[in-house]
Design a protein around this motif. Structure first.
Motif, PDB file in Angstrom:
ATOM      1  N   PRO A 159       9.450  10.655 -15.484  1.00 33.60           N
ATOM      2  CA  PRO A 159       8.875   9.821 -16.536  1.00 33.60           C
ATOM      3  C   PRO A 159       9.828   9.502 -17.691  1.00 33.60           C
ATOM      4  O   PRO A 159       9.496   8.730 -18.565  1.00 33.60           O
ATOM      5  CB  PRO A 159       7.687  10.643 -17.042  1.00 33.60           C
ATOM      6  CG  PRO A 159       7.922  12.022 -16.604  1.00 33.60           C
ATOM      7  CD  PRO A 159       8.850  11.980 -15.427  1.00 33.60           C
ATOM      8  N   LEU A 197       4.663  -3.061  -4.259  1.00 32.96           N
ATOM      9  CA  LEU A 197       5.068  -1.959  -5.132  1.00 32.96           C
ATOM     10  C   LEU A 197       5.835  -2.424  -6.364  1.00 32.96           C
ATOM     11  O   LEU A 197       5.766  -1.784  -7.417  1.00 32.96           O
ATOM     12  CB  LEU A 197       5.914  -0.953  -4.349  1.00 32.96           C
ATOM     13  CG  LEU A 197       5.175  -0.186  -3.257  1.00 32.96           C
ATOM     14  CD1 LEU A 197       6.150   0.655  -2.456  1.00 32.96           C
ATOM     15  CD2 LEU A 197       4.071   0.669  -3.854  1.00 32.96           C
ATOM     16  N   LEU A 204       3.915  -2.555  -9.607  1.00 32.36           N
ATOM     17  CA  LEU A 204       3.207  -1.359 -10.065  1.00 32.36           C
ATOM     18  C   LEU A 204       4.069  -0.519 -10.997  1.00 32.36           C
ATOM     19  O   LEU A 204       5.292  -0.580 -10.951  1.00 32.36           O
ATOM     20  CB  LEU A 204       2.797  -0.505  -8.859  1.00 32.36           C
ATOM     21  CG  LEU A 204       1.883  -1.168  -7.836  1.00 32.36           C
ATOM     22  CD1 LEU A 204       1.627  -0.212  -6.681  1.00 32.36           C
ATOM     23  CD2 LEU A 204       0.579  -1.589  -8.480  1.00 32.36           C
ATOM     24  N   THR A 205       3.417   0.250 -11.835  1.00 35.65           N
ATOM     25  CA  THR A 205       4.116   1.229 -12.668  1.00 35.65           C
ATOM     26  C   THR A 205       3.500   2.596 -12.398  1.00 35.65           C
ATOM     27  O   THR A 205       2.376   2.703 -11.912  1.00 35.65           O
ATOM     28  CB  THR A 205       3.998   0.899 -14.170  1.00 35.65           C
ATOM     29  OG1 THR A 205       2.614   0.837 -14.516  1.00 35.65           O
ATOM     30  CG2 THR A 205       4.673  -0.414 -14.500  1.00 35.65           C
ATOM     31  N   CYS A 206       4.226   3.613 -12.741  1.00 33.10           N
ATOM     32  CA  CYS A 206       3.782   4.977 -12.487  1.00 33.10           C
ATOM     33  C   CYS A 206       3.755   5.742 -13.802  1.00 33.10           C
ATOM     34  O   CYS A 206       4.601   5.535 -14.670  1.00 33.10           O
ATOM     35  CB  CYS A 206       4.752   5.641 -11.513  1.00 33.10           C
ATOM     36  SG  CYS A 206       4.331   7.335 -11.144  1.00 33.10           S
ATOM     37  N   CYS A 207       2.783   6.591 -13.944  1.00 30.85           N
ATOM     38  CA  CYS A 207       2.753   7.451 -15.121  1.00 30.85           C
ATOM     39  C   CYS A 207       2.557   8.887 -14.645  1.00 30.85           C
ATOM     40  O   CYS A 207       1.934   9.128 -13.618  1.00 30.85           O
ATOM     41  CB  CYS A 207       1.654   7.039 -16.088  1.00 30.85           C
ATOM     42  SG  CYS A 207       0.007   7.150 -15.405  1.00 30.85           S
TER      43      CYS A 207
END
Length: 125
Positions: A74, A116, A119-122
């Motif tokens: 992150p 993909l 998209l975002t990742c947390c």
């Protein structure tokens, strides 16, 4: 992956000096691991991973210790390397695996890559 076997006598400050040959060590505090302490005080950049084997067996599932994770994912400025010094290795568990996410992404079909890319990742907390 580089492996240096049977290294003896690397205290925390020697370990940081060694790691510095590969770039600046990360000194961001870990959210759950304590920083290493020696007779001079805290050793920035060295985190202590320590547990009792029986405690690990008892709590592995509860603490989600066997789950997939990416170290430092992150962070905006992620480091490209990690150094690990194993001092007392248990007979089971503690498996460390490495995965190249760039290659994994490149192996996906073009429609999946396009899906993909938006998209975002947390991080899960």
């Amino acid at each position: 992956m580089l492996v240096f076997r049977d290294q003896q006598g690397l205290d925390a400050r020697s370990y940081i000096r060694f790691a510095s040959h590969f770039g600046d060590p990360e000194t961001v505090p870990h959210p759950s691991l304590p920083a290493c302490q020696d007779e001079e005080g805290e050793v920035p950049g060295v985190k202590v991973l320590e547990s009792d084997a029986d405690e690990y067996r008892q709590h592995a599932m509860e603490w989600n210790l066997d789950s997939w994770h990416t170290d430092g994912a992150p962070r905006a400025n992620r480091h490209w390397r990690s150094l690990l010094q194993a001092i007392d290795v248990p007979d089971f568990g503690r498996d460390t695996m490495f995965a190249d996410m760039v290659t994994a992404f490149e192996c996906l079909s073009e429609p999946m890559q396009k899906f993909l890319e938006g998209l975002t990742c947390c991080p899960l907390r």
